[in-house]
Design an enzyme around this catalytic site. Structure first.
Site, PDB file in Angstrom:
ATOM      1  CE  LYS A  23       2.810  -3.832  -6.954  1.00 34.92           C
ATOM      2  NZ  LYS A  23       2.228  -2.796  -6.052  1.00 34.92           N
ATOM      3  CB  SER A  66       0.265   0.415  -5.276  1.00 30.98           C
ATOM      4  OG  SER A  66       1.006   1.407  -5.542  1.00 30.98           O
ATOM      5  CB  SER A 117       2.828   0.347  -8.527  1.00 32.11           C
ATOM      6  OG  SER A 117       2.574  -0.147  -7.427  1.00 32.11           O
TER       7      SER A 117
HETATM    8  N1  GLN Z   1       1.991   6.130  -6.346  1.00 31.77           N
HETATM    9  C1  GLN Z   1       2.502   6.011  -5.044  1.00 31.77           C
HETATM   10  C2  GLN Z   1       3.954   5.931  -5.464  1.00 31.77           C
HETATM   11  O1  GLN Z   1       4.400   5.939  -6.327  1.00 31.77           O
HETATM   12  C3  GLN Z   1       2.227   4.842  -4.486  1.00 31.77           C
HETATM   13  C4  GLN Z   1       2.851   3.385  -4.679  1.00 31.77           C
HETATM   14  C5  GLN Z   1       2.646   2.138  -3.949  1.00 31.77           C
HETATM   15  O2  GLN Z   1       1.406   2.301  -3.275  1.00 31.77           O
HETATM   16  N2  GLN Z   1       3.374   1.264  -4.272  1.00 31.77           N
HETATM   17  O3  GLN Z   1       4.895   5.942  -4.342  1.00 31.77           O
END
Ligand code: GLN
Length: 461
Positions: free
Chosen positions: A64, A163, A139
């Site tokens: 990522k 994410s 994400s």
């Molecule tokens: N959707 C969550 C956020 O926006 C988790 C994102 C993540 O795990 N990086 O914080």
């Protein structure tokens, strides 16, 4: 689709061809085509000469775009890191390479890993490989799609509030987030440091386990790491004791099909001998506010380093230093990142600290303690992964709607627990959804064992 091929070169070619063929999905922000092929050649040669092969020999991995790889661009899919090249590699990258894995490219994600549908990336949204114009989740949407299209065996990503697991669920692949503190965060761009955790996506549980074994463990660069000495595989003939979070199933946001699927599965598990008991988790309605207060607070502090001086993008034509900071951050960050910085700065500010940040920390402790009580009783806990299947890329959602969609995923991060998303189901339109299982801290082996059992008994039905 699982990656085929025998030699490293052949497999790398197939992975690259799959990535190219699905370029319109926008899963990768960069493919390391030449470099990966060269490495594959070197690995094949080593094998033919009888050299000793690493534990991940020839395993193709995507990373990522929040994980540092020396000499390669690293942007967190944000304009503010435009042009930045990493001067060192993350510990996970070093360990992958030492074990003879092949890194195929950098995957797209939400800007600074903030989001649940991979629509905030500076490189544009990622498309789910299943369905028509659907989000892949976020994400780590690019990571999930890189697995879906067969561009890698395993995707290495980060999970701050879901994410890894949420996109895995929405794309029909396995998502695995180990216990907080098992995998080094050195070289991972910080979002919420007390939540951030490297996790893995793929199809093959044994492969995920192998990668986990290689990348986990003590690292002098990350003081929050705990060495988990237990390398022995977990196995038992005892039927599992399972805790089903009943009020998670009753929650008004949950798609009734998902509820039915989980009920049917727990029925099947019971007829296989498992004991399934329900419990109510009394803090369920507090998990979203708690997570977003704390994660935003940590983000506002972590992101203060992007000031136009040290990394990436810098606004030109500033009148003073302050003006340069302001212009750089105004242009460099997207709306969602700014919203988190504002929220985080507010909850940390003098006069509000106790009311919001302090309070959220207290609630976090209660959440953790309550989950621990359940994990003392059960081998693992079952709950949905997401309230719904993937939505349309063009569907308008308010920030709060998006935050609420994380209701089931943030628990594991608030409590630092290992958790997995298992790709068990698809709905009538063919859109996947996953089951979430949660285990006790540092019991990854046990969780993987039960995951394997659930998946194989589900396949047999
Ligand atoms: N959707 C969550 C956020 O926006 C988790 C994102 C993540 O795990 N990086 O914080």
């Amino acid at each position: 689709m699982a990656l085929k091929g025998t030699t490293c070169v052949e497999r790398t070619r197939i992975a690259l061809a799959n990535a190219e063929q699905h370029r319109d999905r926008n899963a990768f922000v960069e493919l390391f085509a030449e470099e990966a092929l060269q490495r594959a050649q070197v690995l094949d040669k080593k094998k033919s000469e009888g050299g000793s092969l690493g534990a991940l020999f020839g395993v193709i991995v995507s990373i990522k775009d929040v994980i540092a790889y020396q000499g390669h661009s690293l942007t967190a899919c944000s304009k503010i890191l435009d042009g930045f090249r990493s001067v060192y590699s993350a510990t996970v990258v070093e360990r992958l390479l030492e074990a003879d894995a092949i890194i195929i490219g950098r995957t797209n994600c939400d800007e600074f890993a903030m989001g649940s549908d991979n629509r905030t990336s500076i490189y544009g949204p990622v498309k789910n490989a299943i369905g028509n114009n659907k989000i892949p989740g976020g994400s780590s949407g690019g990571a999930a799609v890189s697995v879906q299209v067969g561009a890698c065996d395993v995707a290495v990503a980060s999970d701050t509030g879901g994410s890894v697991r949420q996109p895995a669920g929405l794309c029909g692949v396995v998502g695995f987030k180990p216990t907080y503190g098992t995998i080094s965060r050195h070289g991972l761009i910080a979002y919420g440091s007390s939540f951030d955790q490297i996790g893995l996506l793929g199809y093959d549980l044994s492969q995920l386990e192998m990668v986990f074994e290689v990348i986990k463990g003590r690292d002098d660069h990350d003081a929050t790491l705990i060495d988990t000495p237990d390398h022995t595989p977990f196995a038992t003939d005892e039927p599992p004791r399972i805790g089903l979070m009943q009020n998670a199933l009753e929650h008004k946001s949950l798609d009734p099909h998902i509820k039915e699927s989980i009920q049917k599965l727990t029925g099947d598990l019971q007829s296989n001998g498992a004991s399934v008991e329900t419990f109510a988790f009394e803090f369920l309605d507090y998990v979203i506010p708690t997570y977003y207060v704390l994660a935003s607070a940590e983000a506002s502090s972590n992101l203060s380093r992007y000031d136009g001086v040290r990394y990436g993008y810098r606004a030109e034509e500033a009148e003073s230093l302050d003006d340069m900071y302001r212009k750089t951050r105004t242009v460099g960050f997207g709306d969602e990142v700014k919203r988190r910085i504002l929220l985080g700065t507010f909850v940390l500010s003098y006069g509000y600290y106790d009311q919001y940040f302090g309070k959220a920390q207290q609630v976090r402790r209660l959440i953790r303690d309550e989950l621990q009580v359940q994990l003392d009783r059960y081998d693992y806990l079952i709950l949905p992964m997401s309230p719904s299947v993937a939505w349309g890329i063009d569907e308008v959602k308010s920030p709060v709607e998006l935050y609420l969609a994380d209701i089931y995923s943030v628990l594991a991060n608030l409590a630092g627990l290992p958790a997995m998303s298992l790709p068990l189901w698809t709905n009538k339109s063919g859109m996947p959804y996953g089951l979430q299982i949660l285990g006790a801290p540092f019991q990854e082996k046990k969780l993987l064992f039960h995951a394997r059992e659930i998946m194989s008994s589900h396949e047999k039905r």
